[in-house]
Motif scaffolding. Structure first.
Motif, PDB file in Angstrom:
ATOM      1  N   PHE A  22       0.826  -1.204   0.000  1.00  0.00           N
ATOM      2  CA  PHE A  22       0.000   0.000   0.000  1.00  0.00           C
ATOM      3  C   PHE A  22       0.863   1.258   0.000  1.00  0.00           C
ATOM      4  CE2 PHE A  22      -3.328  -2.789   2.144  1.00  0.00           C
ATOM      5  CZ  PHE A  22      -4.036  -2.962   0.966  1.00  0.00           C
TER       6      PHE A  22
ATOM      7  N   GLU B 125      -5.569   5.865  -3.767  1.00  0.00           N
ATOM      8  CA  GLU B 125      -6.525   5.714  -2.670  1.00  0.00           C
ATOM      9  C   GLU B 125      -7.668   4.788  -3.060  1.00  0.00           C
ATOM     10  OE1 GLU B 125      -9.462   8.460   0.147  1.00  0.00           O
ATOM     11  OE2 GLU B 125      -7.847   9.394  -1.022  1.00  0.00           O
TER      12      GLU B 125
ATOM     13  N   THR C  62      -6.345   1.225  -3.168  1.00  0.00           N
ATOM     14  CA  THR C  62      -6.197   0.652  -1.835  1.00  0.00           C
ATOM     15  C   THR C  62      -7.527   0.123  -1.314  1.00  0.00           C
ATOM     16  OG1 THR C  62      -4.308   2.063  -1.280  1.00  0.00           O
ATOM     17  CG2 THR C  62      -5.570   1.154   0.560  1.00  0.00           C
TER      18      THR C  62
END
Length: 216
Positions: free
Chosen positions: A92, A187, A190
């Protein structure tokens, strides 16, 4: 036990009776992987720990990938398989806009049937997609997930058929996609990795795996 997202790679014991049972029945496989999660999670326990899994099979071995938090492979049946666990935090942290990646995901591409105005109070059936329709479905979902696909190679898998006498006709069509892509929204990506993509998560669909793309 872990309180952050991890990926457990479990090399299944081909001689174990429970392994044979789980490979024949995806609902049994789901029950087995849920044994890795804590008890007393209340409603939607799979969602509570973000549990996703994917089965990868070759001619000589079967490997189970299980992703989630608070997972303990020691809670699997004794000698079920050998587990290696790694944190997903470094992956990540490495995600950035413009990063080239390789990906793999098993999906259950589907759409809901549109009904006429005279049936507006009813919901249409879920219709599985295949061929170009499934490819377009994945292209759209990948874009929403922060990936711009360059290559998408589909592989048809055996449909998941729960061996439950109460659902004799239920089947979940599964496609595996492999390819390369560029990260457009770290984002969103993720969240897509953490939450999974599409339907059929209890049947081994939705787990998105990423790795840096290597130069040719």
């Amino acid at each position: 036990m872990n309180d952050h997202p991890v990926l457990a790679r479990i090399r299944l014991n081909p001689h174990h009776r429970d392994v044979h049972r789980d490979l024949r029945d995806p609902m049994q496989m789901h029950r087995t992987v849920m044994r890795m999660a804590p008890d007393n999670l209340g409603d939607a326990p799979r969602h509570q720990v973000g549990l996703l899994y994917r089965l990868e099979e070759t001619d000589t071995s079967s490997t189970l990938l299980v992703q989630g938090t608070h997972l303990d492979p020691a809670l699997l049946p004794p000698k079920y398989g050998h587990a290696d666990v790694k944190s997903l935090a470094p992956m990540f942290s490495a995600l950035s806009k413009g990063l080239a990646v390789r990906y793999r995901i098993v999906l259950n591409p589907a759409k809901r049937e549109r009904l006429g105005l005279d049936q507006k109070d009813k919901r249409g059936k879920i219709i599985p997609l295949s061929g170009a329709d499934a490819d377009q479905w994945w292209l759209r979902r990948a874009a929403d997930a922060g990936l711009h696909l360059h290559v998408l190679t589909p592989t048809s898998l055996a449909p998941a058929r729960p061996r439950n006498q109460q659902t004799p006709s239920m089947r979940h069509s599964l496609l595996r996609y492999d390819g390369t892509a560029t990260v457009t929204d770290p984002e969103a990506l993720t969240q897509a990795v953490l939450n999974g993509i599409g339907r059929g998560k209890p049947y081994g669909a939705g787990l998105l795996s990423l790795a840096p793309a290597t130069a040719a």
